[in-house]
Design an enzyme around this catalytic site. Structure first.
Site, PDB file in Angstrom:
ATOM      1  CE  LYS A 114     151.677  40.537  92.988  1.00 16.69           C
ATOM      2  NZ  LYS A 114     151.614  41.305  91.776  1.00 16.69           N
ATOM      3  CE  LYS A 198     146.036  38.774  92.611  1.00 14.04           C
ATOM      4  NZ  LYS A 198     146.080  40.030  91.930  1.00 14.04           N
ATOM      5  CE  LYS A 201     148.852  39.778  84.278  1.00 15.78           C
ATOM      6  NZ  LYS A 201     149.315  40.867  85.135  1.00 15.78           N
TER       7      LYS A 201
HETATM    8  N1  AQP Z   1     141.917  37.369  90.301  1.00 12.99           N
HETATM    9  C1  AQP Z   1     141.537  38.601  89.974  1.00 12.99           C
HETATM   10  N2  AQP Z   1     140.240  38.961  90.098  1.00 12.99           N
HETATM   11  C2  AQP Z   1     139.827  40.220  89.766  1.00 12.99           C
HETATM   12  N3  AQP Z   1     140.658  41.180  89.279  1.00 12.99           N
HETATM   13  C3  AQP Z   1     141.957  40.856  89.147  1.00 12.99           C
HETATM   14  N4  AQP Z   1     143.031  41.550  88.701  1.00 12.99           N
HETATM   15  C4  AQP Z   1     144.134  40.770  88.750  1.00 12.99           C
HETATM   16  N5  AQP Z   1     143.819  39.552  89.218  1.00 12.99           N
HETATM   17  C5  AQP Z   1     142.468  39.572  89.479  1.00 12.99           C
HETATM   18  C6  AQP Z   1     142.953  42.939  88.223  1.00 12.99           C
HETATM   19  O1  AQP Z   1     143.538  42.992  86.931  1.00 12.99           O
HETATM   20  C7  AQP Z   1     144.158  44.266  86.757  1.00 12.99           C
HETATM   21  C8  AQP Z   1     145.526  44.058  86.183  1.00 12.99           C
HETATM   22  O2  AQP Z   1     146.314  43.381  87.135  1.00 12.99           O
HETATM   23  P1  AQP Z   1     147.894  43.381  86.981  1.00 12.99           P
HETATM   24  O3  AQP Z   1     148.275  42.607  85.817  1.00 12.99           O
HETATM   25  O4  AQP Z   1     148.386  44.767  86.932  1.00 12.99           O
HETATM   26  O5  AQP Z   1     148.486  42.799  88.289  1.00 12.99           O
HETATM   27  P2  AQP Z   1     148.053  41.797  89.377  1.00 12.99           P
HETATM   28  O6  AQP Z   1     146.877  42.305  90.145  1.00 12.99           O
HETATM   29  O7  AQP Z   1     149.273  41.564  90.182  1.00 12.99           O
HETATM   30  O8  AQP Z   1     147.633  40.524  88.547  1.00 12.99           O
HETATM   31  P3  AQP Z   1     148.038  39.032  88.772  1.00 12.99           P
HETATM   32  O9  AQP Z   1     147.314  38.214  87.795  1.00 12.99           O
HETATM   33  O10 AQP Z   1     147.905  38.644  90.203  1.00 12.99           O
HETATM   34  O11 AQP Z   1     149.542  39.033  88.332  1.00 12.99           O
HETATM   35  P4  AQP Z   1     150.823  38.488  89.060  1.00 12.99           P
HETATM   36  O12 AQP Z   1     150.594  37.035  89.277  1.00 12.99           O
HETATM   37  O13 AQP Z   1     151.905  38.785  88.049  1.00 12.99           O
HETATM   38  O14 AQP Z   1     150.955  39.277  90.313  1.00 12.99           O
HETATM   39  C9  AQP Z   1     144.166  44.972  88.097  1.00 12.99           C
HETATM   40  O15 AQP Z   1     143.153  45.969  88.112  1.00 12.99           O
HETATM   41  C10 AQP Z   1     143.821  43.881  89.071  1.00 12.99           C
HETATM   42  O16 AQP Z   1     143.093  44.381  90.165  1.00 12.99           O
END
Ligand code: AQP
Length: 333
Positions: A114, A198, A201
């Site tokens: 990140k 992956k 968001k």
């Molecule tokens: N691509 C993914 N595949 C499977 N699980 C996923 N999670 C996130 N992306 C995937 C799971 O969703 C839960 C909530 O995630 P989060 O919103 O707390 O944060 P994150 O993992 O940082 O999600 P993003 O989409 O990648 O957000 P950004 O782009 O803002 O960093 C968690 O249980 C995560 O494992």
């Protein structure tokens, strides 16, 4: 003994199919099992580790609650609340940051991903984020934490922090050592544009993900444009290993239809991707549009969403403030 389940989702907008299949779908089945006590947290303190527009953050908090409810989490059965409104989280995070070791945090791969190349400019919060996550989990004596595969390392750190606190202060079992609940297959959904990244968001291209608020035509268009290769669909799983985009799409199909990769391949082997994509779009539309419609409906009733959070915060606060009081006693405040 009831299982105590805790998990969180950041209110950073664009909740997507990866969040749903990797985490929220699992939350719903845990919520439906009477043997569990579940707490689902909108982790807004985590969201501000990168900069947020205050008005958009406020709306995203409501949208995350709406997504939980629209996906099938019942706020009468499970506690739904937002982290910032239970001050024990911030307080425990400071105390536990005095327990966690720099060397442990330096190994966290998500920070490296990140923060990217310019890590000097990343916030201190982004670096210490896993300590706040440990506080979230440990304050509720959680026994099980359903997360996507990307959070496995953070959960291991949480277990290390709990064990060190229990050992340092000779309070065996004070912090419960939580177990991760990670689905064996398809726990990591990849970008529709690049099978090595992956689904996320914060990815700039909206075509890289299926949002839980997408309409039918958006889903069809995104699947149509999803990256594949020129070969037909193979007959065995081994052949998918060197074809990440094909593996991801077939994995999404399997996860949505609760079937194995082998069964999914059996239905489509030898065919080209256009026929498979039409099927996948239909299944996605069947699954996502009811959720999307419910999210939109719920978002019109802000007072219901705010009241849900208020009730959840009251319940969470009762549990978490008691635990913090015990932590104070243990450490000598
Ligand atoms: N691509 C993914 N595949 C499977 N699980 C996923 N999670 C996130 N992306 C995937 C799971 O969703 C839960 C909530 O995630 P989060 O919103 O707390 O944060 P994150 O993992 O940082 O999600 P993003 O989409 O990648 O957000 P950004 O782009 O803002 O960093 C968690 O249980 C995560 O494992």
């Amino acid at each position: 003994m009831k299982k105590k389940i805790f998990s969180g989702v950041q209110p950073t907008g664009n909740l997507h199919l990866g969040n749903y299949l990797g985490a929220i779908k699992n939350f719903v089945s845990l919520n439906n099992d009477d043997k569990n006590e579940c707490i689902f947290c909108v982790v807004d303190l985590h969201a501000i580790t990168v900069s947020q527009d205050p008005a958009i953050l406020r709306e995203n908090i409501r949208e995350t609650v709406a997504t939980f409810i629209a996906s099938g989490i019942d706020p009468k059965k499970s506690i739904i609340f937002n982290q910032s409104q239970v001050s024990a989280h911030s307080e425990a995070a400071w105390i536990l940051s005095c327990i966690a070791r720099m060397g442990w945090l330096n190994r966290m791969t998500q920070f490296k991903e990140k923060a990217g190349k310019d890590k000097e400019k990343a916030s201190v919060g982004l670096y210490s984020y896993p300590i706040l996550m440990a506080s979230d989990i440990l304050l509720y004596d959680s026994t099980h934490v359903p997360v996507g595969n990307d959070q496995k390392q953070h959960l291991e750190l949480c277990r290390d922090i709990a064990q060190k606190f229990n050992n340092d202060f000779k309070v065996e079992d004070f912090f419960k050592i939580p177990e991760p609940l990670i689905q064996k297959e398809f726990s990591r959904i990849m970008s529709l544009k690049d099978g090595s990244k992956k689904m996320s968001k914060s990815e700039l291209s909206d075509l890289s993900r299926i949002n839980l608020t997408d309409e039918e035509d958006q889903i069809m268009n995104k699947i149509k444009k999803a990256k594949t290769d020129s070969l037909p669909i193979p007959s065995n799983v081994k052949e998918l290993n060197s074809r990440p985009e094909a593996r991801n799409l077939i994995g999404i199909y399997s996860s949505l239809t609760n079937s194995t990769l082998e069964n999914a391949l059996g239905n489509f082997s030898g065919k080209n991707f256009s026929e498979f994509k039409e099927n996948l779009s239909e299944i996605l539309i069947d699954k996502i549009t009811p959720i999307s419609n419910d999210i939109k409906k719920l978002l019109k009733d802000k007072s219901y969403l705010d009241k849900t959070l208020e009730d959840g915060c009251e319940k969470a606060n009762k549990i978490a403030s008691k635990k913090v009081k015990k932590i104070h006693d243990i450490i000598g405040f």
